[in-house]
Design an enzyme around this catalytic site. Structure first.
Site: not given
Ligand code: FAD
Ligand code: NAI
Length: 468
Positions: A39, A45, A144, A183-185, A447
């Site tokens: 939507g 992201c 996706t 992890g990062i989240i 600086h």
């Molecule tokens: P997505 O962004 O997941 O987009 C896929 C889209 O496809 C979705 O909108 C979904 O609705 C749509 N879709 C799925 N199936 C279908 C279908 N069959 N038909 C039509 N539409 C469909 N990454 C960073 O680099 N920096 C960050 O700071 C960062 N922070 C994050 C914080 C959180 C809380 C989370 C969860 C992730 C974060 N990430 C961050 C990771 C980042 O969001 C993803 O790596 C990125 O969004 C991946 O892009 P994508 O296009 O592969 O997929």
């Molecule tokens: P992650 O892979 O970064 O971390 C998951 C953590 O959970 C790992 O340290 C792992 O050892 C631990 N874990 C796994 N199973 C467990 C269990 N059963 N009990 C306890 N610990 C366990 O995954 P996360 O934080 O969920 O993020 C998902 C993705 O989203 C990442 O791949 C990251 O790249 C992306 N992301 C990126 C951000 C950024 O770029 N700033 C911000 C948020 C997400």
């Protein structure tokens, strides 16, 4: 069903991978559609990931900084509703911005769920409940994305047992929060709620925080800094399950090495144990496209599935789950379609963790370099010796260079510090150009800036820094 419409490229998914691919394809003169079922555009992201989390991180940092670091400048009260409104505004402004870019570049935005029904056909079940539409495509790009990996036995309700999606939308500050996964989240969202007053405990299965790919020394440093800010960590700890009562949740944990068990009370539990590729409803089975044991769609070097005109990018396939990685792949996949060649340098994709201070890195970790057996140098410089960081009263962290001992070529750069996420860009560029630490150490940096710490860490790798 309406008449099938023919496109050069149909992109399924409108996240950073998909929307960038769609815009690039249209710019290349290809007739392009992008199918998105959410939507709104921008994917995980923009809607529930990078953008809303950074809004909350920024505002909670300002709140926390005034409350704890510069108290004498004035008082501050939390207005969580207003903080959430600011987040919504950032999200809606940016997602609408992509709709505008689609219009400007002539991308057809098709709202609905896309299912591949045959090698050149996508059926779209529209969001408004009308009859399905069929798109015909010479090329298909699947983008996706991914979804949160669930924790067996803990049912997500996005209110008390939440993924990041619930964690960016809580309506009150939980008294006690347990984060499963360091992890990062876990660290970003744990930081937000800890700064706003929650008692946050992070339970991590491994012996270090930061998720895969973080330099071990940096992970330890970050843990120490976050602990000082009030977050608690239980490393080497396994979550066995939870008891969800009407007004309290008990999370049962056990030492990963066996033995000692205990339970931790929580009002809210954040499940952050990684994300998994999302292919539900995509119809891969209709065309025999394979996924691996972790659900990632299998592709070759040119992003092709075994059906060569169906390509895959972003979180739903191999590699780091990062928005900028998905974007680079979107561009490269389109270039393969249009020109027959494309390129992503996977050795120079930065990672940033937006805690405070931020952590940012590119290239190899010290443990990875050590494992290769090659001789290396380390050059590091602390922000406590940088004039700007001292002036800003923001001196936690350091910059660390890892270089090849023989050639001085940079192998990896790791930063913990204020603005590390911006600073790493210089390191990424240096690695793209195959720079040595001496190249950076002999480059003038203004600086007083934080980036002088970057220069001095480079100097430390091939010679000596001046200010430490
Ligand atoms: P997505 O962004 O997941 O987009 C896929 C889209 O496809 C979705 O909108 C979904 O609705 C749509 N879709 C799925 N199936 C279908 C279908 N069959 N038909 C039509 N539409 C469909 N990454 C960073 O680099 N920096 C960050 O700071 C960062 N922070 C994050 C914080 C959180 C809380 C989370 C969860 C992730 C974060 N990430 C961050 C990771 C980042 O969001 C993803 O790596 C990125 O969004 C991946 O892009 P994508 O296009 O592969 O997929
Ligand atoms: P992650 O892979 O970064 O971390 C998951 C953590 O959970 C790992 O340290 C792992 O050892 C631990 N874990 C796994 N199973 C467990 C269990 N059963 N009990 C306890 N610990 C366990 O995954 P996360 O934080 O969920 O993020 C998902 C993705 O989203 C990442 O791949 C990251 O790249 C992306 N992301 C990126 C951000 C950024 O770029 N700033 C911000 C948020 C997400």
């Amino acid at each position: 069903a309406s008449e099938a419409e023919e496109h050069d490229v149909v992109v399924i998914g409108g996240g950073p991978g998909g929307y960038v691919a769609a815009i690039k394809a249209a710019q290349e003169g290809l007739k392009t559609a992008c199918v998105e079922k959410r939507g709104s555009l921008g994917g995980t992201c923009l809607n529930v990931g990078c953008i809303p989390s950074k809004s909350l991180l920024n505002n909670s940092h300002i709140y926390h900084q005034i409350l704890h670091d510069v108290k004498n400048l004035g008082d501050v009260k939390l207005n969580l509703t207003q903080m959430m409104n600011a987040k919504e505004q950032s999200v809606s402004g940016l997602t609408k911005g992509i709709e505008y870019l689609f219009k400007k570049n002539g991308v057809d935005y098709v709202k609905g769920t896309g299912t591949i029904t045959s090698e050149h056909e996508i059926k779209v079940g529209p969001l408004d409940g009308g009859g399905p539409q069929t798109l015909r495509a010479k090329n298909i790009i699947i983008a996706t994305g991914s979804e949160a990996t669930p924790f067996p036995g803990l049912e997500i309700d996005e209110k008390r047992i939440v993924t990041s999606t619930g964690a960016i939308a809580l309506t009150q500050v939980p008294e006690k929060m347990v984060v499963i996964g360091g992890g990062i989240i876990g660290l970003e969202m744990g930081s937000v709620w800890s700064r706003l007053g929650s008692d946050v405990t992070v339970v991590e299965y491994l012996g270090a925080i930061g998720g895969p790919g973080m330099d071990a020394e940096m992970a330890k440093t970050m843990q120490r800094i976050l602990q000082k800010q009030g977050m608690k960590f239980k490393l080497n700890t396994k979550v066995m399950g939870g008891d969800v009562g009407s007004d309290n949740i008990k999370i049962n944990v056990e030492s990963a090495k066996g033995g000692k068990s205990e339970s931790i009370d929580a009002d809210v539990v954040l499940v952050a144990i990684g994300r998994r590729p999302y292919t539900t409803g995509l119809g891969l089975e209709n065309v025999g496209i394979e996924v691996d044991e972790r659900g990632r769609i299998v592709i070759d070097q040119e992003y092709r599935t075994k059906i060569p005109h169906i390509r895959v990018i972003g979180d739903v396939t191999f590699g780091a789950m990062l928005a900028h990685k998905a974007e680079e792949e979107g561009i490269a996949a389109v270039e393969y379609i249009k020109k027959g060649y494309g390129h992503v340098n996977y050795r120079a994709i930065p990672s940033v963790m937006y805690t405070h201070p931020e952590a940012a890195w590119v290239g190899q970790t010290e443990q990875e370099v050590k494992a290769t057996g090659e001789a290396y140098n380390i050059g590091s410089f602390p922000f406590s010796a940088n004039s700007r960081a001292k002036t800003n009263l923001d001196t936690e962290g350091m910059v660390k260079f890892i270089t090849d001992k023989e050639t001085d070529r940079i192998l990896g750069i790791h930063i913990i510090g204020p603005n590390a996420g911006e600073m790493i860009a210089e390191g990424v560029l240096a690695m793209e150009y195959g720079a040595s630490s001496e190249d950076i150490g002999r480059t003038s940096h203004a600086h007083p800036t934080l980036s002088e710490a970057f220069k001095e860490a480079a100097m430390a790798a091939f010679s000596k820094p001046i200010h430490a």
